[in-house]
Write a protein that holds these residues in place. Sequence first.
Motif, PDB file in Angstrom:
ATOM      1  N   GLY A 194       0.386   1.199 -12.052  1.00  0.00           N
ATOM      2  CA  GLY A 194       1.387   0.235 -11.633  1.00  0.00           C
ATOM      3  C   GLY A 194       2.744   0.829 -11.352  1.00  0.00           C
ATOM      4  O   GLY A 194       3.741   0.097 -11.206  1.00  0.00           O
ATOM      5  N   THR A 195       2.833   2.151 -11.261  1.00  0.00           N
ATOM      6  CA  THR A 195       4.101   2.815 -10.942  1.00  0.00           C
ATOM      7  C   THR A 195       4.522   2.477  -9.519  1.00  0.00           C
ATOM      8  O   THR A 195       3.688   2.360  -8.621  1.00  0.00           O
ATOM      9  CB  THR A 195       3.962   4.341 -11.099  1.00  0.00           C
ATOM     10  N   SER A 196       5.804   2.339  -9.318  1.00  0.00           N
ATOM     11  CA  SER A 196       6.312   2.083  -7.972  1.00  0.00           C
ATOM     12  C   SER A 196       6.436   3.397  -7.206  1.00  0.00           C
ATOM     13  O   SER A 196       6.818   4.431  -7.786  1.00  0.00           O
ATOM     14  CB  SER A 196       7.691   1.427  -8.046  1.00  0.00           C
ATOM     15  N   PRO A 197       6.143   3.380  -5.886  1.00  0.00           N
ATOM     16  CA  PRO A 197       6.362   4.608  -5.097  1.00  0.00           C
ATOM     17  C   PRO A 197       7.838   4.960  -4.968  1.00  0.00           C
ATOM     18  O   PRO A 197       8.169   6.034  -4.469  1.00  0.00           O
ATOM     19  CB  PRO A 197       5.746   4.256  -3.742  1.00  0.00           C
ATOM     20  N   LEU A 237      -0.886  11.139  -8.182  1.00  0.00           N
ATOM     21  CA  LEU A 237      -0.395   9.982  -7.434  1.00  0.00           C
ATOM     22  C   LEU A 237      -1.363   8.807  -7.544  1.00  0.00           C
ATOM     23  O   LEU A 237      -0.940   7.648  -7.679  1.00  0.00           O
ATOM     24  CB  LEU A 237      -0.182  10.366  -5.968  1.00  0.00           C
ATOM     25  N   VAL A 238      -2.657   9.088  -7.493  1.00  0.00           N
ATOM     26  CA  VAL A 238      -3.635   8.016  -7.642  1.00  0.00           C
ATOM     27  C   VAL A 238      -3.542   7.419  -9.055  1.00  0.00           C
ATOM     28  O   VAL A 238      -3.610   6.185  -9.234  1.00  0.00           O
ATOM     29  CB  VAL A 238      -5.056   8.533  -7.349  1.00  0.00           C
ATOM     30  N   ARG A 239      -3.364   8.255 -10.052  1.00  0.00           N
ATOM     31  CA  ARG A 239      -3.196   7.748 -11.417  1.00  0.00           C
ATOM     32  C   ARG A 239      -1.935   6.869 -11.516  1.00  0.00           C
ATOM     33  O   ARG A 239      -1.947   5.815 -12.171  1.00  0.00           O
ATOM     34  CB  ARG A 239      -3.090   8.914 -12.395  1.00  0.00           C
ATOM     35  N   GLY A 283       0.814  -1.205   0.000  1.00  0.00           N
ATOM     36  CA  GLY A 283       0.000   0.000   0.000  1.00  0.00           C
ATOM     37  C   GLY A 283       0.853   1.262   0.000  1.00  0.00           C
ATOM     38  O   GLY A 283       2.031   1.238   0.356  1.00  0.00           O
ATOM     39  N   TRP A 284       0.239   2.349  -0.434  1.00  0.00           N
ATOM     40  CA  TRP A 284       0.929   3.641  -0.450  1.00  0.00           C
ATOM     41  C   TRP A 284       0.452   4.489   0.721  1.00  0.00           C
ATOM     42  O   TRP A 284      -0.762   4.658   0.927  1.00  0.00           O
ATOM     43  CB  TRP A 284       0.624   4.390  -1.747  1.00  0.00           C
TER      44      TRP A 284
END
Length: 629
Positions: free
Chosen positions: A130-133, A123-125, A85-86
Motif C-alpha cells: 500500500g505504499t504510495s509511488p 517495488l512490487v512489495r 496504477g504504477w
Amino acid sequence: MWDMPLESMPLAAGYLKAMILADPDLCDRVEVTICNFRGGVTHGEMADRLFADGVPDVLAFSVLGWNQRAFGALTATFKQLNPDGWSIFGGTHVTGQAGRVFRLHPEVDVVVNGEGELTFRELVRARLAGTSPRDLGEVAGTSWWRPDATVVTNPDRPRIEDLDVIPSPFLTGAIDLVDAQGRFRYDVALIETNRGCPYKCSFCYWGGAVGQRVRAFSRARLRAELELFAKLGVHTVVACDANFGMMPIDLELVDDLIEIKRRYGFPLAFESSWAKNKSKVFYEIVRRMKQAGLRSSFTLALQSLDDTALTLMRRRNMKVNDWRELVEWLNREGLDCYAELIWGAPGETVDSFLRGYDELARHVSRIAVYPIMLLPNTEYADNMAAHGIVALRGDHDDFQYVLSHRTMSFAENARMQRFLFWARVIAENAVLRHVWLPLRELAGWEQSRVLNSLADWADTTGWAEAVPLREAAERGHGGGAPAYARAIGYLFTTSAGRRALELWWQEEVAPRLPDPVRPLLDEVYRYDLLTQPVCEPTDLPLVEVGGVEFFRRVDVRFDFDVPEVLARLRCGATVTPDPRPVVVDVYYRRGALNAVTSTNHEEIVHFMGESRPAGTPLRPVEDSSPQPA
C-alpha cells in the motif's frame, strides 16, 4: 526494433518475472505477464494487447532508445485507464535520466537506475504493502517524484555480487521457449554469462557497468541453460557479454558448450561481443570451437584506426589496436572474422575514416560500420560542448545522432551517410563477401571504390530494378535500421534485387576491369551471388544434414575453380587467370528469412551457401574432419 518472422527473446523482462515467481511472499499474490512486441507494430496494436483483457496494476517497461517514445505513449493511456496504477521505466536508456524522463513522460511513476531485478522486486512489495509511488524513499536504485513534482533520486543500489540470486528465466519457465507446435520460438537464444566491463570507452554505457569488475553466473547454472537450449534444437546461442573470452571461466563455458553439442547435436553456433584485448584464453577458445565445428563470427571491435579519434575514445592504448597479427591467424585457421568501425567520432575525418576502412578491408571480409550516436551517461553525451558536437534526436526513437563536430562538418557527414548506407547493406550484411579480395588483388579496386560505384549507379541509372535501392538510400540517413532492412531484404529475397546487382556489375564494373582477369572476376562475382542465402518459397529440394535442413542446388558449373582461387588469395598465394572448370553443389541452410530481414549480419552469415564438389555431401557439423572450401 525489427519486424521479423521470429521474435527476439525478452531476456530482461524474463529476469524480472523470474524474480517475482521465485519469491515465496509474492508468487501467490502476483500474476506476471511478459508482452514481447516485434518491430513494426503500432501503438494501437500494443494497447490492444496490453489493455483489452483487463488493465494491470503495474506496467513495467524495458526501455531502450528505439522504444522510449512508444512506451511513453502507452504509459499515458495506462494512466487514463488506471490512474492508481504504477508505471515503471528501467533500462540503460533511462538510468540516471529521471529528470528528462519525467519531463517528457509525466505519467511515469518510477525510473529504475542500474540493475533492475532486486529493485523491481522491492517495488512490487511496496505496491502490495500500500505504499504510495510518491513516497519511495526506502527503495534504493530508484528515482520518483513527490506530489509537488520535485524529483527524488535515492542512493544507488550496490551491483549484484552473486548473480545466481537472479533465478534463471529459462529453467524456471519465466520465458516461454516454444511455440504452439513445440518449436523454439526465437531467432536466437540469449544468455548472459557475466556482467560488467573493465573499459571506459567514451561512446559506451554497456549495461551501466562500464569501468567495473566483471561478475559471473555460476558454471552449473549456465550449463543447465545450455543443455535446455540443446534439447530444444537451438541453432545459435548469443552471449550478451561485453568481453567474452577474457576470463578463464569463459573457456569452461565453451568446453561445456562443446560437450553438450556432442551429446545433443546442438547448438551449432555461438556468438558474442568478444573480448577487446585477445588473450591466451581467447586463442584457446577459438581453437577448441574450430575443432568441435562450433561456428562463430569473431569480432575486432576497433571503432577507428585514427590515433586522434582513438585517444578521444579512451581506446588509444588498448591492445585491440594490434589487430593485424590476429586477423592473419584467423584467416590461416579459415575462421570468419569481421571488424567494427564508428563513423563520425570526434577526431575522425572523412579521409582518415576511408583510409582506415580500406586498410581493414584488406584483411577482413566484413566491416560493420555504425554512425556515432550519443548514448545517455557516456562521456561524449556529457561533454558535447567540449567536442563541438551538434546532434539531433531521431524521428521515431530517442537516440541523439551526431551531425557535426570540430573535425566533421555537417556537409561532410551528409555525404558520408550515403557511403555508410551502401557499406552497411552490401559489405556488412554480406550481400557481397567473396569478390572484395579478388577485385583488390587482381584489379586494384579498393572496397570503398566498389561501394561508391554501386552508389553512383543506383543514383543515376534508369533501370527500374534500382528504384527501391535508391529510395532506401535516400531514407537511410533518417530511416535507420528499417531503411537498411528494406534494401537488404530486396536484394536477398527478390529477383529484381538480384537483377539490380547483375546490371550494376555488367554496366559499371566489368567494362573497367583489365581484360586478362575480367573472365575470372566475372565468375567470382557470379559465385558471390550464387552463395547468397536462399529464402522461401523456392523450388530447390530439401536435404537434412545433422538435424538441420538445407536447400541443395546441384551441378553448378564454373569456368574457373572459384573456391580454390579464393582460398589461395586468402593465404597470400599467387593466382593465374587460367580457366579451370569445376562443378559444385551448393547447400543453403533453411530459415534465412528471419536473418535477412533483421540486419543482423552475425546471423546472416550462418545462412550463406556452402559449396562442395559435385556429388560430395555436406557432412554434419559435429563431424570436424576437413571438408573442401
